[in-house]
Design a protein around this motif. Structure first.
Motif, PDB file in Angstrom:
ATOM      1  N   TYR A  53      40.936  74.947 -29.933  1.00  0.00           N
ATOM      2  CA  TYR A  53      41.217  73.777 -30.777  1.00  0.00           C
ATOM      3  C   TYR A  53      41.433  74.210 -32.229  1.00  0.00           C
ATOM      4  O   TYR A  53      42.325  73.704 -32.919  1.00  0.00           O
ATOM      5  N   SER A  54      40.624  75.155 -32.687  1.00  0.00           N
ATOM      6  CA  SER A  54      40.723  75.631 -34.074  1.00  0.00           C
ATOM      7  C   SER A  54      42.024  76.392 -34.327  1.00  0.00           C
ATOM      8  O   SER A  54      42.564  76.367 -35.435  1.00  0.00           O
ATOM      9  N   LEU A  55      42.522  77.070 -33.278  1.00  0.00           N
ATOM     10  CA  LEU A  55      43.739  77.880 -33.432  1.00  0.00           C
ATOM     11  C   LEU A  55      45.019  77.115 -33.117  1.00  0.00           C
ATOM     12  O   LEU A  55      46.109  77.670 -33.202  1.00  0.00           O
ATOM     13  N   LYS A  56      44.868  75.850 -32.753  1.00  0.00           N
ATOM     14  CA  LYS A  56      46.034  75.042 -32.380  1.00  0.00           C
ATOM     15  C   LYS A  56      47.041  74.999 -33.525  1.00  0.00           C
ATOM     16  O   LYS A  56      46.683  74.727 -34.678  1.00  0.00           O
ATOM     17  N   GLY A  57      48.282  75.305 -33.200  1.00  0.00           N
ATOM     18  CA  GLY A  57      49.335  75.283 -34.201  1.00  0.00           C
ATOM     19  C   GLY A  57      49.563  76.609 -34.895  1.00  0.00           C
ATOM     20  O   GLY A  57      50.493  76.742 -35.697  1.00  0.00           O
TER      21      GLY A  57
END
Length: 373
Positions: free
Chosen positions: A137-141
Motif C-alpha cells: 500500500y505504501s509503495l503504490k504508485g
C-alpha cells in the motif's frame, strides 16, 4: 459450522440432539452479548463517523523504522523455519519427486524435532501478510511497486505453503483481502479479488493433490475440495468429537487450561483433538478438533456453550467499538482487519487456539509500535 454439521446429525443419538440444540440457539446468545456490549450507544453513528474519514494517518519516522526492522526479522524467521525443518514442502514438491508427502507435511510442524512452530507461525502466517500489504500500500504508485509485489509475494507464498497446510493459504488470502478492503474504505476492485482468489485455488488444488485429498485437478474439482474444507471436514470431526466428549465427564475448565499452557514452547497441551483424530483415522499424528461449542460443552456443560456465545457477542462487539473509537492509523487498520479475520474464522478448538492462530502476532505489532488500540 452449523450448516455443515446438520448433514451429519443422527437424531436417534442423544449426543447429536444436544449438539444440534446448542448450535440452533447459539445466535440468540451471541445477539444477547452484542446487546449487552452496545448498551445505548449508536453503533451506526460511530461506524459512519470512522469510515467517513477517508484520510489515513501515516506512521511517524520512529514507527516506520520499527516496522521495517520487524518486517525484515519476519522474512528472516520465515525462511529460517524451513532451514531448521530441513525443507520447504512446496519447493520440494516442485523440484523433486516426493514419495510420502503426508508424512513430510506432519514432520514440518509436528515432527520429532521441535522448532516451536506456534511461535514461528505468528511471524510467517500473521505478521508477514499484514506488513506485506502495508508496504504494498505504501509503495503504490511508485516504480518499485510491482517488483515488490512479485518478489516479496513469492517469499510470502513460500512461507505460507511450505508446511503443506492448506489453512494458511486461505487465511492469508482472507487477511489480505480484508486489509485492502479496510484501507480502501470498503471499495475494492474486483480484479484484485479475482486474481488473489485464482492464486489461492491453484495453490489449494496443488496441495490437495499432493495430500491425496483429491485426484481431480479441474476447476470444478478445486471448488469441490474448497467447499469440502469449509463446510465438511471440520464439521464431521466436530460431530464425532462431540459424541466422544458427551460420554466423558465435564472437565470444569481443565481441558481449556491444558490448551492454554500448551502454548508455552515445550509444554504438552491438550491432546483432545489427537484423540478424536485417532477415532476417525486410527492414529494420533494429526488433529481433529471439536467446534467451539463442543469444546465449551466439554469444559463447562450446556451452560458453558451459552456463556461462550454471550462472551463472543460481547467481546467481539467491544473490540470493534474500540477499533472505531481509535485513530485511523494505517498500521492500526491493517492489524485490526487481520484480527477480525481470526475472530471471524474461529470455529474450532478451545479459546487459546485464537492466540495460536495469529492474535499474538497482531498484538505484537500494536505493542511494538505503541499504536493506541
Amino acid at each position: 459450522m452449523v450448516v455443515g454439521c446438520f448433514q451429519y446429525f443422527e437424531f436417534d443419538i442423544k449426543a447429536d440432539i444436544t449438539h444440534a440444540l446448542i448450535l440452533v440457539f447459539t445466535p440468540t446468545y451471541i445477539f444477547l452479548g452484542y446487546k449487552l456490549a452496545i448498551g445505548r450507544l449508536n453503533l451506526d453513528a460511530i461506524h459512519n463517523n470512522f469510515w467517513s474519514e477517508t484520510q489515513l494517518i501515516p506512521i511517524n519516522k520512529i514507527q516506520a523504522k520499527k516496522v521495517l526492522i520487524l518486517f525484515l526479522i519476519t522474512i528472516f524467521l520465515s525462511v529460517l523455519y524451513y532451514q531448521l525443518v530441513g525443507y520447504n514442502l512446496t519447493v520440494l514438491s516442485l523440484t523433486s519427486n516426493v514419495d510420502d508427502f503426508v508424512s513430510l507435511r506432519l514432520n514440518a510442524y509436528s515432527g520429532q524435532n521441535y522448532y516451536a512452530p506456534g511461535v514461528f507461525n505468528q511471524f510467517k502466517n500473521t505478521i508477514f501478510p499484514i506488513l506485506y500489504i502495508y508496504y504494498g500500500y505504501s509503495l503504490k504508485g511508485t516504480k518499485w511497486f510491482w517488483a515488490y509485489i512479485i518478489i516479496v509475494g513469492l517469499i510470502l507464498l513460500y512461507a505460507l505453503t511450505g508446511t503443506g497446510q492448506r489453512t494458511f493459504i486461505v487465511t492469508g488470502f482472507l487477511i489480505i483481502i480484508s486489509i485492502l478492503y479496510g484501507l480502501n474504505n470498503g471499495k475494492l476492485q474486483k480484479k484484485y479479488i479475482v486474481l488473489s482468489f485464482g492464486l489461492v485455488i491453484v495453490v489449494f488444488t496443488f496441495l490437495s493433490l499432493r495430500l491425496n485429498r483429491t485426484s481431480d485437478s479441474s476447476v470444478l474439482g478445486s471448488f469441490q475440495q474448497l467447499f469440502y474444507r469449509v463446510f465438511d471436514s471440520n464439521q464431521y470431526s466436530a460431530i464425532v468429537g462431540f459424541r466422544y466428549v458427551f460420554e466423558q465427564n465435564i472437565q470444569l475448565g481443565r481441558e481449556w487450561f491444558q490448551s492454554l499452557i500448551g502454548l508455552i514452547p515445550g509444554v504438552k497441551g491438550s491432546d483432545l483433538s489427537n484423540r478424536v483424530f485417532n477415532i476417525l483415522f486410527g492414529g494420533f499424528r494429526g488433529t481433529a478438533p471439536l467446534n467451539v461449542w463442543g469444546s465449551a460443552y466439554h469444559n463447562f456443560g450446556v451452560l458453558g456453550s451459552v456463556y461462550l456465545g454471550i462472551a463472543i457477542g460481547f467481546f467481539y462487539t467491544k473490540i470493534y467499538l474500540r477499533f472505531l473509537k481509535g485513530s485511523k492509523n494505517v498500521v492500526r487498520v491493517c492489524v485490526y482487519c487481520a484480527l477480525f479475520v481470526y475472530l471471524a474464522t474461529w470455529i474450532a478448538g478451545a479459546p487459546p487456539q485464537l492466540i495460536n492462530n495469529g492474535l499474538l502476532g497482531c498484538f505484537v505489532i500494536l505493542l511494538l509500535l505503541k499504536v493506541k488500540g
